[in-house]
Design a protein around this motif. Structure first.
Motif, PDB file in Angstrom:
ATOM      1  N   ALA A 172      -6.032  -3.651  10.434  1.00 52.85           N
ATOM      2  CA  ALA A 172      -6.031  -4.311  11.742  1.00 52.85           C
ATOM      3  C   ALA A 172      -5.411  -3.388  12.794  1.00 52.85           C
ATOM      4  O   ALA A 172      -5.874  -3.329  13.946  1.00 52.85           O
ATOM      5  CB  ALA A 172      -5.263  -5.625  11.664  1.00 52.85           C
ATOM      6  N   LEU A 173      -4.395  -2.632  12.393  1.00 48.06           N
ATOM      7  CA  LEU A 173      -3.742  -1.687  13.302  1.00 48.06           C
ATOM      8  C   LEU A 173      -4.690  -0.546  13.671  1.00 48.06           C
ATOM      9  O   LEU A 173      -4.782  -0.152  14.842  1.00 48.06           O
ATOM     10  CB  LEU A 173      -2.477  -1.136  12.645  1.00 48.06           C
ATOM     11  CG  LEU A 173      -1.595  -0.222  13.502  1.00 48.06           C
ATOM     12  CD1 LEU A 173      -1.035  -0.989  14.694  1.00 48.06           C
ATOM     13  CD2 LEU A 173      -0.461   0.365  12.654  1.00 48.06           C
ATOM     14  N   PHE A 174      -5.421  -0.009  12.671  1.00 46.83           N
ATOM     15  CA  PHE A 174      -6.404   1.047  12.943  1.00 46.83           C
ATOM     16  C   PHE A 174      -7.414   0.573  13.994  1.00 46.83           C
ATOM     17  O   PHE A 174      -7.727   1.299  14.944  1.00 46.83           O
ATOM     18  CB  PHE A 174      -7.162   1.434  11.667  1.00 46.83           C
ATOM     19  CG  PHE A 174      -6.317   2.129  10.630  1.00 46.83           C
ATOM     20  CD1 PHE A 174      -5.286   2.969  11.002  1.00 46.83           C
ATOM     21  CD2 PHE A 174      -6.561   1.944   9.273  1.00 46.83           C
ATOM     22  CE1 PHE A 174      -4.504   3.617  10.044  1.00 46.83           C
ATOM     23  CE2 PHE A 174      -5.787   2.583   8.313  1.00 46.83           C
ATOM     24  CZ  PHE A 174      -4.752   3.418   8.699  1.00 46.83           C
ATOM     25  N   ILE A 175      -7.927  -0.628  13.799  1.00 49.96           N
ATOM     26  CA  ILE A 175      -8.963  -1.149  14.695  1.00 49.96           C
ATOM     27  C   ILE A 175      -8.391  -1.378  16.085  1.00 49.96           C
ATOM     28  O   ILE A 175      -9.022  -1.062  17.102  1.00 49.96           O
ATOM     29  CB  ILE A 175      -9.562  -2.449  14.109  1.00 49.96           C
ATOM     30  CG1 ILE A 175     -10.301  -2.132  12.800  1.00 49.96           C
ATOM     31  CG2 ILE A 175     -10.513  -3.110  15.102  1.00 49.96           C
ATOM     32  CD1 ILE A 175     -10.699  -3.350  12.001  1.00 49.96           C
ATOM     33  N   ASP A 176      -7.183  -1.923  16.148  1.00 52.03           N
ATOM     34  CA  ASP A 176      -6.537  -2.179  17.437  1.00 52.03           C
ATOM     35  C   ASP A 176      -6.325  -0.876  18.201  1.00 52.03           C
ATOM     36  O   ASP A 176      -6.385  -0.856  19.436  1.00 52.03           O
ATOM     37  CB  ASP A 176      -5.202  -2.890  17.208  1.00 52.03           C
ATOM     38  CG  ASP A 176      -4.534  -3.286  18.510  1.00 52.03           C
ATOM     39  OD1 ASP A 176      -5.189  -3.985  19.312  1.00 52.03           O
ATOM     40  OD2 ASP A 176      -3.370  -2.895  18.731  1.00 52.03           O
ATOM     41  N   ALA A 187     -13.852  -8.132   1.986  1.00 55.25           N
ATOM     42  CA  ALA A 187     -14.234  -6.795   1.506  1.00 55.25           C
ATOM     43  C   ALA A 187     -12.995  -5.940   1.251  1.00 55.25           C
ATOM     44  O   ALA A 187     -12.903  -5.251   0.224  1.00 55.25           O
ATOM     45  CB  ALA A 187     -15.150  -6.125   2.526  1.00 55.25           C
ATOM     46  N   LEU A 188     -12.039  -5.978   2.166  1.00 60.15           N
ATOM     47  CA  LEU A 188     -10.826  -5.177   1.993  1.00 60.15           C
ATOM     48  C   LEU A 188      -9.982  -5.679   0.825  1.00 60.15           C
ATOM     49  O   LEU A 188      -9.328  -4.887   0.130  1.00 60.15           O
ATOM     50  CB  LEU A 188     -10.007  -5.186   3.290  1.00 60.15           C
ATOM     51  CG  LEU A 188     -10.629  -4.425   4.468  1.00 60.15           C
ATOM     52  CD1 LEU A 188      -9.807  -4.635   5.731  1.00 60.15           C
ATOM     53  CD2 LEU A 188     -10.758  -2.940   4.154  1.00 60.15           C
ATOM     54  N   GLN A 233      -7.967 -11.551  18.051  1.00 58.52           N
ATOM     55  CA  GLN A 233      -7.313 -10.282  17.707  1.00 58.52           C
ATOM     56  C   GLN A 233      -6.938 -10.230  16.220  1.00 58.52           C
ATOM     57  O   GLN A 233      -5.839  -9.803  15.845  1.00 58.52           O
ATOM     58  CB  GLN A 233      -6.076 -10.070  18.584  1.00 58.52           C
ATOM     59  CG  GLN A 233      -6.397  -9.772  20.044  1.00 58.52           C
ATOM     60  CD  GLN A 233      -7.089  -8.421  20.236  1.00 58.52           C
ATOM     61  OE1 GLN A 233      -6.490  -7.372  20.004  1.00 58.52           O
ATOM     62  NE2 GLN A 233      -8.348  -8.453  20.645  1.00 58.52           N
ATOM     63  N   THR A 234      -7.868 -10.674  15.376  1.00 53.51           N
ATOM     64  CA  THR A 234      -7.635 -10.667  13.926  1.00 53.51           C
ATOM     65  C   THR A 234      -8.865 -10.129  13.215  1.00 53.51           C
ATOM     66  O   THR A 234      -9.982 -10.133  13.758  1.00 53.51           O
ATOM     67  CB  THR A 234      -7.347 -12.086  13.401  1.00 53.51           C
ATOM     68  OG1 THR A 234      -8.456 -12.948  13.730  1.00 53.51           O
ATOM     69  CG2 THR A 234      -6.066 -12.652  13.998  1.00 53.51           C
ATOM     70  N   LEU A 235      -8.658  -9.672  11.983  1.00 50.05           N
ATOM     71  CA  LEU A 235      -9.783  -9.267  11.143  1.00 50.05           C
ATOM     72  C   LEU A 235     -10.665 -10.470  10.858  1.00 50.05           C
ATOM     73  O   LEU A 235     -10.169 -11.578  10.635  1.00 50.05           O
ATOM     74  CB  LEU A 235      -9.278  -8.681   9.824  1.00 50.05           C
ATOM     75  CG  LEU A 235      -8.464  -7.394   9.892  1.00 50.05           C
ATOM     76  CD1 LEU A 235      -7.911  -7.062   8.514  1.00 50.05           C
ATOM     77  CD2 LEU A 235      -9.303  -6.235  10.423  1.00 50.05           C
ATOM     78  N   LYS A 236     -11.971 -10.241  10.832  1.00 53.69           N
ATOM     79  CA  LYS A 236     -12.886 -11.338  10.507  1.00 53.69           C
ATOM     80  C   LYS A 236     -12.830 -11.651   9.010  1.00 53.69           C
ATOM     81  O   LYS A 236     -12.536 -10.764   8.194  1.00 53.69           O
ATOM     82  CB  LYS A 236     -14.314 -10.975  10.926  1.00 53.69           C
ATOM     83  CG  LYS A 236     -14.512 -11.039  12.432  1.00 53.69           C
ATOM     84  CD  LYS A 236     -15.975 -10.921  12.811  1.00 53.69           C
ATOM     85  CE  LYS A 236     -16.168 -11.169  14.297  1.00 53.69           C
ATOM     86  NZ  LYS A 236     -17.594 -11.050  14.708  1.00 53.69           N
ATOM     87  N   PRO A 237     -13.093 -12.917   8.644  1.00 56.45           N
ATOM     88  CA  PRO A 237     -12.976 -13.320   7.234  1.00 56.45           C
ATOM     89  C   PRO A 237     -13.762 -12.434   6.277  1.00 56.45           C
ATOM     90  O   PRO A 237     -13.269 -12.090   5.195  1.00 56.45           O
ATOM     91  CB  PRO A 237     -13.499 -14.756   7.233  1.00 56.45           C
ATOM     92  CG  PRO A 237     -13.228 -15.253   8.615  1.00 56.45           C
ATOM     93  CD  PRO A 237     -13.418 -14.065   9.510  1.00 56.45           C
TER      94      PRO A 237
END
Length: 644
Positions: free
Chosen positions: A266-270, A198-199, A189-193
């Motif tokens: 991460a919140l947007f994706i969740d 990129a971000l 449940q985390t952003l990938k490296p």
């Protein structure tokens, strides 16, 4: 129609392939979507169905491909699956066994066929499910999605009642246009490296005052760039409040920090709003693999095989500035952690892999010097200019990408003009096993001599800056060609086109070593003459600390004299007596006309060409004399006739 990307990375369509067991409702699902009803007497397999762009929020058309599970149609099924952008796998809600088949056969079959696209699992005939057997879709599908990460969504629908039919194809299109896999790790449940990298780059580009936080003005600039509308003051306060409640370090007195910026995405994706993060990434030039799109990397594509691509002065000045910026302790060398931080806004550290790993000058503690840093960039630009340009942009090169690279003049022109303008030179190092090739490469980087022999099985590179009198320093790249790979390498007609100089290393104490080096030298000389890419050649008599093999000394001098090249350079890497070999290699590369060997057959061809040219010249002079004589005769006749 095929759902492929255009030159700019924007998709011109999405191809959805619907597959599953017989009688699970594939054709009914497609027909219901296309006609908003369920027609009677549907054909066994529907023809391709195109849904217009205005049916979906992203305004990208969808083509739906129906398939048959019959054995006789298996070839067609496999062909369509391999062309899919997304696969919809169907089961029948009133037949539990068909759901078992989704995992027991269909998902495994997709893996076996290496169909690496998103999968939407769809339960059809929801209206026929027995109401006395309630089922929790989350409980049943949850474990399946855990084991098969390619599944983006599971949804149940009814073609009869049209319940959730449009949602099936909305999710299918969304899985292609806004995929989860590159951005988010469902298990942790985390952003990938790579998404974080990129971000982070986007954050730094928007942090105009470089204070480590986005103030209200910078946040609004980001919002306008990505979504064409500013945030209202109340919205800015709301965004920061949401972040601060969940991530205290996400906001400070200066504004939204990097931690807060990452948390928001991460919140947007969740929350299922992947399109928001993808809109940001695509606005800053990223493709589906989170790399810069090819159209943003203007690498010269039209150049001759004996030309190469180098970084410009502008690019090197930028790199010197970057080196100073990341050399935090001001020791004149970058520690591994500092190099990792430098590339933290790129997809990866490109120098952690061959051929760049350990290819450049480092201190005894393993830190990369400025010479080594610039040499690594020169090597990457020579071997992979597109990757070099991309990494320049990733780490902050702000000028026009086209200003970073330039194509050098043809080597054939350099040799005719007897001078070169290039700054990076590639030297091919040939020689038999245990001749001292690797020791020569190691000594170029001032690595200590090792008496342990490890046979080189793959090509390897080293690169360094060679100091010259007058301060005009050049970068030299040594490329070791293992003996076992030499014949294959030279079998390609243009193998020598990008070579500035070839060095042939032999063990001066060993009879076979000299014999094999001579064979390689003659082969390169012959192939160079035949292909038109004759290269300067130098012999290196290694292991000068050992007793020489007398015939090798005498024969090598004779061979050099016959070929018209300089005598062998004796050296001992063991004793550290290098006899200025690298400056001499560079001198040969810069003055190629003095070092290109000429074989007997080459001399004969040259004499023949000269003879032919001389004959043609003689014939042209004779023809011109005849024309002049004829003209004079005609003029004489004209005067004679007029006087009579």
């Amino acid at each position: 129609m095929s759902g492929r990307k255009s030159v700019t990375g924007v998709r011109n369509g999405v191809r959805v392939v619907v597959a599953g067991d017989r009688f699970t409702g594939k054709s009914s699902l497609i027909a219901a979507m296309a006609t908003e009803s369920l027609p009677e007497n549907l054909p066994h397999v529907l023809p391709p169905t195109r849904l217009p762009a205005d049916m979906f929020p992203d305004h990208v058309p969808v083509t739906i491909i129906d398939t048959s599970a019959a054995l006789e149609n298996r070839g067609k099924l496999i062909e369509e699956l391999k062309r899919a952008d997304v696969v919809v796998l169907t089961y029948a809600c009133d037949q539990p066994l068909t759901l078992t088949r989704v995992t027991g056969f269909w998902l495994e079959e997709l893996r076996r066929l290496e169909v690496s696209v998103p999968v939407i699992v769809v339960g059809c005939k929801l209206d026929l499910r027995d109401e006395n057997e309630p089922i929790s879709l989350e409980q049943v599908i949850g474990p399946i999605m855990h084991n098969y990460r390619e599944i983006e969504t599971c949804i149940e629908c009814s073609a009869v009642t049209l319940m959730q039919v449009p949602d099936v194809f909305y999710y299918a299109q969304k899985a292609v246009l806004h995929p989860t896999a590159p951005l988010f790790d469902q298990e942790s449940q985390t952003l990938k490296p790579q998404c974080v990298r990129a971000l982070k780059r986007i954050f730094l580009l928007c942090d105009l005052d470089m204070d480590g936080a986005l103030n209200d003005s910078e946040l609004n600039g980001f919002q306008v760039k990505c979504f064409n509308s500013p945030l209202q003051p109340a919205e800015l306060v709301g965004v920061k409040r949401v972040v601060q409640e969940k991530k205290k370090e996400g906001v400070n007195d200066l504004g939204l920090t990097l931690e807060g910026f990452l948390f928001l995405h991460a919140l947007f994706i969740d929350k299922g709003r992947l399109e928001t993060t993808w809109a940001v990434l695509r606005k800053f030039g990223y493709d589906d693999e989170l790399k810069l799109r090819d159209d943003l990397l203007p690498v010269p594509s039209k150049h001759a095989s004996d030309q190469s691509i180098e970084l410009t002065t502008d690019a090197f000045e930028f790199l010197r500035g970057i080196f100073r910026l990341f050399d935090i302790d001001n020791l004149g060398a970058l520690r591994p952690a500092e190099i990792d931080e430098l590339f933290s806004t790129a997809p990866d550290n490109p120098w952690n892999e061959a051929p760049y790993k350990d290819a450049a000058d480092r201190t005894t503690s393993g830190n990369l010097t400025l010479k080594g840093f610039l040499s690594e960039w020169a090597l990457m630009t020579l071997l992979d200019p597109r990757r070099s340009l991309a990494n320049l942009i990733y780490i902050g090169y702000g000028r026009s990408p086209a200003s970073a690279l330039h194509v050098t003049r043809r080597r054939s022109v350099d040799r005719k003009k007897q001078k070169t303008e290039r700054n990076v030179f590639q030297c091919l190092v040939f020689g038999p096993k245990n001749a001292g090739k690797s020791s020569l490469l190691n000594s170029f980087l001032e690595r200590p001599f090792s008496g342990n022999y490890n046979q080189t099985t793959d090509e390897q590179y080293v690169t360094n800056v060679v100091d010259q009198l007058g301060g005009s320093n050049k970068t030299l790249i040594l490329r070791e060609i293992p003996e076992d790979g030499a014949d294959k390498f030279l079998s390609h007609r243009e193998s020598l086109a990008a070579c500035d100089v070839a060095v042939f290393v032999f063990d001066s104490s060993d009879k076979y070593s000299w014999k094999r080096s001579r064979e390689l030298l003659m082969d390169v000389a012959r192939r160079g003459e035949e292909s038109g890419y004759g290269v300067p050649c130098l012999l290196v008599a290694a292991k000068d600390d050992l007793d020489p093999y007398p015939m090798a000394v005498q024969d090598s001098l004779v061979v050099c004299q016959e070929l018209g090249i300089h005598p062998p350079i004796p050296l001992s890497t063991k004793l550290g007596d290098l006899n200025n070999v690298f400056s001499r290699i560079l001198n040969a590369a810069q003055h190629p006309h003095l070092y290109v060997p000429e074989t007997e057959s080459g001399k004969k061809r040259k004499q023949f060409r000269q003879l032919v040219n001389h004959s043609l010249l003689f014939m042209s002079v004779g023809a011109a004399s005849a024309v002049i004589g004829l003209a004079a005769f005609r003029a004489y006749n004209a005067r004679k006739n007029s006087s009579s």
